[in-house]
Scaffold this motif. Sequence first.
Motif, PDB file in Angstrom:
ATOM      1  N   PRO A  13       0.804  -1.219   0.000  1.00  0.00           N
ATOM      2  CA  PRO A  13       0.000   0.000   0.000  1.00  0.00           C
ATOM      3  C   PRO A  13       0.838   1.271   0.000  1.00  0.00           C
ATOM      4  N   THR A  14       0.385   2.259  -0.776  1.00  0.00           N
ATOM      5  CA  THR A  14       1.082   3.545  -0.825  1.00  0.00           C
ATOM      6  C   THR A  14       0.199   4.671  -0.287  1.00  0.00           C
ATOM      7  N   SER A  15      -0.934   4.314   0.330  1.00  0.00           N
ATOM      8  CA  SER A  15      -1.789   5.320   0.974  1.00  0.00           C
ATOM      9  C   SER A  15      -2.423   4.685   2.205  1.00  0.00           C
ATOM     10  N   ALA A  16      -2.845   5.538   3.148  1.00  0.00           N
ATOM     11  CA  ALA A  16      -3.484   5.047   4.375  1.00  0.00           C
ATOM     12  C   ALA A  16      -4.790   4.330   4.033  1.00  0.00           C
ATOM     13  N   HIS A  17      -5.459   4.823   3.001  1.00  0.00           N
ATOM     14  CA  HIS A  17      -6.709   4.218   2.562  1.00  0.00           C
ATOM     15  C   HIS A  17      -6.478   2.755   2.140  1.00  0.00           C
ATOM     16  N   ALA A  18      -5.415   2.537   1.394  1.00  0.00           N
ATOM     17  CA  ALA A  18      -5.086   1.173   0.942  1.00  0.00           C
ATOM     18  C   ALA A  18      -4.728   0.283   2.136  1.00  0.00           C
ATOM     19  N   VAL A  19      -4.042   0.859   3.140  1.00  0.00           N
ATOM     20  CA  VAL A  19      -3.720   0.075   4.349  1.00  0.00           C
ATOM     21  C   VAL A  19      -5.013  -0.318   5.048  1.00  0.00           C
ATOM     22  N   MET A  20      -5.945   0.626   5.117  1.00  0.00           N
ATOM     23  CA  MET A  20      -7.222   0.351   5.783  1.00  0.00           C
ATOM     24  C   MET A  20      -7.940  -0.804   5.096  1.00  0.00           C
ATOM     25  N   SER A  21      -7.949  -0.828   3.764  1.00  0.00           N
ATOM     26  CA  SER A  21      -8.663  -1.944   3.130  1.00  0.00           C
ATOM     27  C   SER A  21      -7.921  -3.266   3.312  1.00  0.00           C
ATOM     28  N   GLU A  22      -6.611  -3.224   3.534  1.00  0.00           N
ATOM     29  CA  GLU A  22      -5.857  -4.461   3.771  1.00  0.00           C
ATOM     30  C   GLU A  22      -5.946  -4.932   5.228  1.00  0.00           C
ATOM     31  N   LEU A  23      -5.778  -3.999   6.154  1.00  0.00           N
ATOM     32  CA  LEU A  23      -5.572  -4.403   7.561  1.00  0.00           C
ATOM     33  C   LEU A  23      -6.580  -3.806   8.536  1.00  0.00           C
ATOM     34  N   GLY A  24      -7.578  -3.080   8.007  1.00  0.00           N
ATOM     35  CA  GLY A  24      -8.604  -2.495   8.877  1.00  0.00           C
ATOM     36  C   GLY A  24      -9.244  -3.575   9.750  1.00  0.00           C
ATOM     37  N   GLY A  25      -9.396  -3.285  11.059  1.00  0.00           N
ATOM     38  CA  GLY A  25      -9.975  -4.250  11.980  1.00  0.00           C
ATOM     39  C   GLY A  25      -8.957  -5.228  12.561  1.00  0.00           C
ATOM     40  N   ARG A  26      -7.734  -5.198  12.022  1.00  0.00           N
ATOM     41  CA  ARG A  26      -6.695  -6.141  12.481  1.00  0.00           C
ATOM     42  C   ARG A  26      -5.576  -5.462  13.250  1.00  0.00           C
ATOM     43  N   ILE A  27      -5.505  -4.123  13.155  1.00  0.00           N
ATOM     44  CA  ILE A  27      -4.446  -3.369  13.836  1.00  0.00           C
ATOM     45  C   ILE A  27      -5.067  -2.138  14.511  1.00  0.00           C
ATOM     46  N   PRO A  28      -4.439  -1.615  15.599  1.00  0.00           N
ATOM     47  CA  PRO A  28      -5.084  -0.526  16.326  1.00  0.00           C
ATOM     48  C   PRO A  28      -4.955   0.856  15.674  1.00  0.00           C
ATOM     49  N   LEU A  29      -3.875   1.101  14.916  1.00  0.00           N
ATOM     50  CA  LEU A  29      -3.626   2.465  14.437  1.00  0.00           C
ATOM     51  C   LEU A  29      -2.936   2.492  13.074  1.00  0.00           C
ATOM     52  N   ILE A  30      -3.426   3.401  12.221  1.00  0.00           N
ATOM     53  CA  ILE A  30      -2.749   3.710  10.952  1.00  0.00           C
ATOM     54  C   ILE A  30      -2.379   5.187  11.000  1.00  0.00           C
ATOM     55  N   ILE A  31      -1.114   5.492  10.759  1.00  0.00           N
ATOM     56  CA  ILE A  31      -0.721   6.894  10.640  1.00  0.00           C
ATOM     57  C   ILE A  31      -0.809   7.283   9.175  1.00  0.00           C
TER      58      ILE A  31
END
Length: 211
Positions: A155-173
């Motif tokens: 992922p190169t954006s926070a949005h892409a991280v959210m679709s990959e790992l949302g619900g599995r990790i506590p925080l995305i910067i």
Amino acid sequence: MQTRVEIADFENWRTVAGEAAKLLSSGEVVAVPTETVYGLAACAFDAGAVARIFEAKKRPTFDPLIVHVAGIRELARVAVVPDGLQQVVRELAGAFWPGPLTMVLPRHEDVPDIVTSGLPTVAVRASSHEVMRYLTKELGPIAAPSANRFGRISPTSAHAVMSELGGRIPLIIDGGACTNGLESTIVAVEEGEKRPILRLLRPGPVTKEQL
Ligand code: AMP
Ligand code: MG
């Protein structure tokens, strides 16, 4: 688990990075921006925290992680550079750190097996992103593979991280789009018969010609 997204901009990035540091030092994982792609970070010397990276990514434990350090001075905490490689490592770090070059070097015994998948070597880099620089200065070496589920695009954006790992990790910067958008170049630095040998393991922003 609820995944929070905190925007790190020019004004407040230190506050947000401080929150991430607190979570990381309590053994949690946090997704952080770097100049290449977003990474899923954990304290490298905390084997339990590193295990959470593998869990969140569903990454098989035979796939070793990259360890981030603040710079060449902190390299000795994770790698044991033999005399014959000291000069080339200093030159490579001098030319490309902080930046998108990962060096594979003999590992220090303090690095947990789970980080290197039991290999005698460790992959190390120093990111130029202020958030990762802050974290490595505050907390020491940070293990951080790309923040995607195993086998998927980095992922190169926070949005892409959210679709990959949302619900599995506590925080995305959320530090915005990654400036390089391409995974770091990986080079193995090894002792040859006469002189050091560089083996390109993964092409990336630092090219073979530059090396
Ligand atoms: P990622 O951080 O997700 O880009 O993945 C890290 C990659 O670095 C791994 O998939 C390996 O290909 C490579 N790597 C990490 N540690 C080593 C090592 N000790 N020797 C060779 N390659 C490594
Ligand atoms: Mg990856």
